[in-house]
Structures are given as C-alpha cells and as structure tokens.
Design a protein around this motif. Structure first.
Motif, PDB file in Angstrom:
ATOM      1  N   GLU A 158       0.848  -1.197   0.000  1.00 13.01           N
ATOM      2  CA  GLU A 158       0.000   0.000   0.000  1.00 13.01           C
ATOM      3  C   GLU A 158       0.886   1.251   0.000  1.00 13.01           C
ATOM      4  OE1 GLU A 158      -3.239   2.174   2.891  1.00 13.01           O
ATOM      5  OE2 GLU A 158      -2.994   0.006   3.045  1.00 13.01           O
ATOM      6  N   GLY A 159       0.605   2.158  -0.914  1.00 17.83           N
ATOM      7  CA  GLY A 159       1.397   3.376  -1.037  1.00 17.83           C
ATOM      8  C   GLY A 159       2.651   3.215  -1.880  1.00 17.83           C
ATOM      9  N   GLY A 160       2.849   2.008  -2.408  1.00 17.63           N
ATOM     10  CA  GLY A 160       4.041   1.745  -3.200  1.00 17.63           C
ATOM     11  C   GLY A 160       3.715   1.549  -4.664  1.00 17.63           C
ATOM     12  N   THR A 161       4.738   1.640  -5.484  1.00 15.99           N
ATOM     13  CA  THR A 161       4.627   1.351  -6.909  1.00 15.99           C
ATOM     14  C   THR A 161       5.915   0.678  -7.356  1.00 15.99           C
ATOM     15  OG1 THR A 161       4.045   2.284  -9.072  1.00 15.99           O
ATOM     16  CG2 THR A 161       5.563   3.579  -7.737  1.00 15.99           C
TER      17      THR A 161
ATOM     18  N   TRP B  43      13.195  11.102 -11.108  1.00 19.38           N
ATOM     19  CA  TRP B  43      13.764   9.760 -10.999  1.00 19.38           C
ATOM     20  C   TRP B  43      14.508   9.383 -12.287  1.00 19.38           C
ATOM     21  CZ3 TRP B  43      13.260   6.549  -6.659  1.00 19.38           C
ATOM     22  CH2 TRP B  43      12.466   7.067  -5.633  1.00 19.38           C
ATOM     23  N   TYR B  44      15.607   8.642 -12.120  1.00 21.93           N
ATOM     24  CA  TYR B  44      16.379   8.171 -13.269  1.00 21.93           C
ATOM     25  C   TYR B  44      17.077   6.862 -12.922  1.00 21.93           C
ATOM     26  CZ  TYR B  44      20.237  10.438 -10.734  1.00 21.93           C
ATOM     27  OH  TYR B  44      21.143  10.812  -9.775  1.00 21.93           O
ATOM     28  N   ILE B  45      17.459   6.136 -13.950  1.00 23.34           N
ATOM     29  CA  ILE B  45      18.173   4.874 -13.794  1.00 23.34           C
ATOM     30  C   ILE B  45      19.572   5.049 -14.359  1.00 23.34           C
ATOM     31  CG2 ILE B  45      18.274   2.432 -14.466  1.00 23.34           C
ATOM     32  CD1 ILE B  45      15.181   2.572 -14.740  1.00 23.34           C
TER      33      ILE B  45
ATOM     34  N   GLU C 194      16.830  13.404  -5.538  1.00 22.23           N
ATOM     35  CA  GLU C 194      17.895  13.864  -4.631  1.00 22.23           C
ATOM     36  C   GLU C 194      19.214  13.141  -4.898  1.00 22.23           C
ATOM     37  OE1 GLU C 194      17.157  16.269  -2.216  1.00 22.23           O
ATOM     38  OE2 GLU C 194      15.206  16.343  -3.201  1.00 22.23           O
ATOM     39  N   GLY C 195      19.194  12.162  -5.799  1.00 15.86           N
ATOM     40  CA  GLY C 195      20.406  11.398  -6.108  1.00 15.86           C
ATOM     41  C   GLY C 195      20.586  10.146  -5.272  1.00 15.86           C
ATOM     42  N   ASN C 196      19.623   9.831  -4.378  1.00 15.40           N
ATOM     43  CA  ASN C 196      19.710   8.613  -3.572  1.00 15.40           C
ATOM     44  C   ASN C 196      19.507   7.390  -4.456  1.00 15.40           C
ATOM     45  OD1 ASN C 196      19.893  10.039  -1.017  1.00 15.40           O
ATOM     46  ND2 ASN C 196      17.745  10.542  -1.325  1.00 15.40           N
ATOM     47  N   ALA C 197      20.339   6.363  -4.258  1.00  7.56           N
ATOM     48  CA  ALA C 197      20.284   5.151  -5.073  1.00  7.56           C
ATOM     49  C   ALA C 197      19.437   4.081  -4.395  1.00  7.56           C
ATOM     50  CB  ALA C 197      21.696   4.616  -5.308  1.00  7.56           C
ATOM     51  N   TYR C 198      18.682   3.338  -5.199  1.00  6.43           N
ATOM     52  CA  TYR C 198      17.825   2.266  -4.718  1.00  6.43           C
ATOM     53  C   TYR C 198      18.230   0.954  -5.380  1.00  6.43           C
ATOM     54  CZ  TYR C 198      14.731   5.936  -2.958  1.00  6.43           C
ATOM     55  OH  TYR C 198      14.218   7.008  -2.293  1.00  6.43           O
TER      56      TYR C 198
ATOM     57  N   GLU D  15       4.190   8.252  -3.493  1.00  3.38           N
ATOM     58  CA  GLU D  15       4.241   9.688  -3.167  1.00  3.38           C
ATOM     59  C   GLU D  15       5.574  10.293  -3.610  1.00  3.38           C
ATOM     60  OE1 GLU D  15       4.454  12.501   0.841  1.00  3.38           O
ATOM     61  OE2 GLU D  15       3.729  10.445   1.012  1.00  3.38           O
ATOM     62  N   PHE D  16       6.668   9.614  -3.307  1.00  3.30           N
ATOM     63  CA  PHE D  16       7.988  10.107  -3.710  1.00  3.30           C
ATOM     64  C   PHE D  16       8.118  10.124  -5.227  1.00  3.30           C
ATOM     65  CE2 PHE D  16      10.329   8.666   0.416  1.00  3.30           C
ATOM     66  CZ  PHE D  16       9.551   9.543   1.151  1.00  3.30           C
ATOM     67  N   TYR D  17       7.572   9.092  -5.876  1.00  2.00           N
ATOM     68  CA  TYR D  17       7.665   8.987  -7.332  1.00  2.00           C
ATOM     69  C   TYR D  17       6.966  10.169  -8.012  1.00  2.00           C
ATOM     70  CZ  TYR D  17       7.249   7.114 -12.053  1.00  2.00           C
ATOM     71  OH  TYR D  17       7.320   6.958 -13.412  1.00  2.00           O
TER      72      TYR D  17
END
Length: 172
Positions: free
Chosen positions: A72-75, A157-159, A105-109, A150-152
């Motif tokens: 919930e709240g994710g994608t 966003w970039y890969i 912000e440049g944070n990596a996932y 929400e963040f998306y």
C-alpha cells in the motif's frame, strides 16, 4: 589444534574473497563517463552495446503463477533492457551491466529481487545468471524497484546502468 588452524585459514580466505568482490576490478584514476540516453537508443562502451527497451510504473508485475503486488502506497518501476557483448572475452555475471534507480535527490535504490523475478516471467528475459555471455551475443534482461508512490510523483527519478561507462535514462 588442527581445527583451529583450519578455521583460521578458512576465515582468512573468506575475508580475502569478500575484499576482492568489494574492491572490484575498476580502473584506478579513470572515472567512468556518464552518457544520457533515451528508450531504444543504443549506447556503445568499450565492451557493451546497451539499450533500455521499456520503462513503466505499475502496481503489479508477473505472470499468472508468479505475481507480485506493491505494498500500500508503493509502486513498481519496471525496466527492460538488452546488452550485447562486443568485447573479445566472455562476460561473466560479475561483468554484466548493473542498474540502480535514483530519486531526484540522487539517492540510489537497489532492485527488488522478488518483483524482478516475477517481472522476468512476463518478459522475454534470456540473460545468463550462472554462465557467461560470449562475444557477439545479446542478452535481454529486466529489473524492478519498489518505491513510494508519493515520492515517485515528485519526479526527477532516473536509472543508471554501469557498463564501463554510466548510462543514464530519465524515468519521470
């Protein structure tokens, strides 16, 4: 006494292997350049031709029997790509391109392994996991990340695919 020696030697070997993998085989002092790209545009590095073939945001990934749904709240951000070994040597699993999703912000996932496996069941992935990709051959692969919806929506966003050079594509 003999078991203490064997345990000590085993520990040293395990630590040595971990250090080797952590250090990798990067060229010291030669920073990788970053190349911006778009869907279906091939970028050539010294050893790989790399192409992003699709990117989508979705709530579910997978086929009939192997399906994952975002919390919930994710994608999910699901990407398919292909790469061709244009080098002169076989490309092992450690040499294959690696991908990270970055926020504005440049944070990596890191990718979601379960969702990636489910998505692979609906795509035409043929990338090698335990065997090499020989010169001249092309592999089709995919990755999936689960992130906050929400963040998306904030955008940016970039890969980044690391395949010698860094290959960057905007997601939203």
């Amino acid at each position: 006494m003999k078991s203490k020696i064997v345990n000590s030697i085993s520990s040293v070997l395990i630590i040595s292997v971990a250090i080797i993998f952590a250090i990798g085989s990067t060229d010291e002092g030669v920073p990788a350049k970053t190349v911006d790209t778009s869907l279906n545009e091939t970028v050539t590095t010294p050893t790989v031709e790399f192409t992003f073939t699709s990117i989508k945001a979705t709530r579910t990934v997978g086929a009939k029997y192997l399906k994952e749904t975002a919390v919930e709240g994710g994608t999910y951000i699901a990407v398919t790509y292909k790469y061709k070994n244009i080098g002169t040597e076989a490309m092992g699993m450690w040499d294959a391109p690696s991908l990270k999703l970055h926020d504005g912000e440049g944070n990596a996932y890191d990718s979601d392994l379960g969702a990636t496996a489910a998505f692979a069941s609906e795509t035409e992935d043929d990338a090698k996991i335990l065997s090499d990709l020989n010169p001249g051959l092309t592999a089709n692969d995919s990755k999936v990340w689960e992130i906050s919806e929400e963040f998306y929506r904030k955008g940016g966003w970039y890969i980044v695919a690391e395949a010698g050079d860094k290959i960057k594509i905007q997601v939203n």
